[in-house]
Design a protein around this motif. Sequence first.
Motif, PDB file in Angstrom:
ATOM      1  N   ILE A 218       6.461  -0.402  -3.413  1.00 55.12           N
ATOM      2  CA  ILE A 218       5.091  -0.327  -3.926  1.00 55.12           C
ATOM      3  C   ILE A 218       5.065   0.680  -5.075  1.00 55.12           C
TER       4      ILE A 218
ATOM      5  N   LEU B 109      -0.070   2.673  -7.379  1.00 59.24           N
ATOM      6  CA  LEU B 109      -0.861   1.968  -6.372  1.00 59.24           C
ATOM      7  C   LEU B 109      -0.909   2.775  -5.077  1.00 59.24           C
ATOM      8  N   ARG B 110       0.174   3.426  -4.732  1.00 62.79           N
ATOM      9  CA  ARG B 110       0.148   4.315  -3.569  1.00 62.79           C
ATOM     10  C   ARG B 110      -0.901   5.412  -3.766  1.00 62.79           C
TER      11      ARG B 110
ATOM     12  N   ASP C  66      -3.530   5.299  -5.621  1.00 65.64           N
ATOM     13  CA  ASP C  66      -4.874   4.700  -5.541  1.00 65.64           C
ATOM     14  C   ASP C  66      -5.306   4.538  -4.084  1.00 65.64           C
ATOM     15  N   MET C  67      -4.384   4.121  -3.231  1.00 73.35           N
ATOM     16  CA  MET C  67      -4.736   3.924  -1.822  1.00 73.35           C
ATOM     17  C   MET C  67      -4.990   5.260  -1.127  1.00 73.35           C
TER      18      MET C  67
ATOM     19  N   THR D 128      -8.351  -2.021  -1.506  1.00 76.56           N
ATOM     20  CA  THR D 128      -7.631  -1.513  -2.672  1.00 76.56           C
ATOM     21  C   THR D 128      -6.237  -2.115  -2.738  1.00 76.56           C
ATOM     22  N   ALA D 129      -5.571  -2.201  -1.589  1.00 73.90           N
ATOM     23  CA  ALA D 129      -4.243  -2.818  -1.545  1.00 73.90           C
ATOM     24  C   ALA D 129      -4.311  -4.284  -1.939  1.00 73.90           C
ATOM     25  N   THR D 130      -5.291  -5.006  -1.399  1.00 77.25           N
ATOM     26  CA  THR D 130      -5.443  -6.427  -1.705  1.00 77.25           C
ATOM     27  C   THR D 130      -5.701  -6.635  -3.194  1.00 77.25           C
ATOM     28  N   ALA D 131      -6.587  -5.819  -3.759  1.00 75.50           N
ATOM     29  CA  ALA D 131      -6.880  -5.920  -5.189  1.00 75.50           C
ATOM     30  C   ALA D 131      -5.642  -5.631  -6.027  1.00 75.50           C
ATOM     31  N   GLY D 132      -4.739  -4.818  -5.492  1.00 73.11           N
ATOM     32  CA  GLY D 132      -3.509  -4.477  -6.203  1.00 73.11           C
ATOM     33  C   GLY D 132      -2.364  -5.439  -5.968  1.00 73.11           C
ATOM     34  N   GLY D 133      -2.622  -6.543  -5.264  1.00 73.79           N
ATOM     35  CA  GLY D 133      -1.608  -7.570  -5.072  1.00 73.79           C
ATOM     36  C   GLY D 133      -0.757  -7.420  -3.826  1.00 73.79           C
TER      37      GLY D 133
ATOM     38  N   TYR E 266       4.819  -6.907  -0.208  1.00 70.03           N
ATOM     39  CA  TYR E 266       4.646  -8.149  -0.949  1.00 70.03           C
ATOM     40  C   TYR E 266       5.199  -9.277  -0.095  1.00 70.03           C
TER      41      TYR E 266
END
Length: 329
Positions: free
Chosen positions: A134, A138-139, A141-142, A268-273, A310
């Motif tokens: 990851i 993104l980490r 952000d979460m 947030t994770a979902t929005a980040g893929g 992923y």
Amino acid sequence: MTAPDVDANALTALVADATAAPSQHNAQPWRFRHLAAEGVLRLYADESRALPRIDPDRRGLHMGCGAALFNLRVAAAAAGRAPVVRLLPDPADPALLAEVALNGTGPPDQALAALHPAIPRRHSSRHPFSERPIPAGLREDMCEAAGAEGAQLVFPGAWHVQELLELVQDAEGREALDPGLRAEVIRWTRTGPADDRGPSDGIPVEAFGPGRYGPATPVRDFAAGRPVPGRGWAVFERNPQIALLGTGHDGPADWLRAGQALERVLLTATAGGLVTSMTSQTLEWPELRWVTRDPSSGMAHVQMVIRFGYGPEGSPSPRRPVPEVLDVV
């Protein structure tokens, strides 16, 4: 700026988004009551959907309701509203978990509104994930998402991840020897094929994911030893990317905040893929919950173990129709 009154269609949409939240075994332990004259939506615990063996103190129930409350806030912001939330507003009524004034003044929270498209996309994925790391951003952000809701998200080091996998194995062994706990899992899971007349709660067989080969992984096997015709097997990732969500204190208000933080992290994770799954197995045994902590983080109370990565998106679990969970007075 004062938001307009909520009409029936808008109210239904808000509650439908709220109830897309995750809950233990998809028990959906919530009820809503709209006080139309006051412009207030109340969130209640539905004790008929509690899990007395798995969740005796109702910690998980509060977290599920907190996740639904967060989705409600996101949906309200996306609709141009600025809701005002009060947690546990009536000490004499512990079932009343939150009161949301929908006609609040001020601008909507755009950071919340931006998460709205992720609500229908977020599903627990109990499939193998790739070993792709990851991104650090993104980490971060979460972790910030958890902090914004008064919680802490920590990605433990490799040694503690392996210890967590051993704790999951320990919890699975304990569950296998506990008839009451096994019966509760069986009550809320379905091994038969789904159809249009099937239950609107619980975990359907399509959401189980494959059985696993090889080492332990933080994915609960909802088959609970039952045969599942046509279910495949797979090798899961050897080094799962796991985070611990926790709080400084451990009471009902903290559990509600943790549920909101959990859903903010998941969206947030979902929005980040990313795709995600959760496990509470080690948290259902007090002695295992204590050692689930990452001692290097200073986290006082772990509220959820989350797996990120992923991979294939999970199958959606059913939801009760809005009229079943909403009263208008």
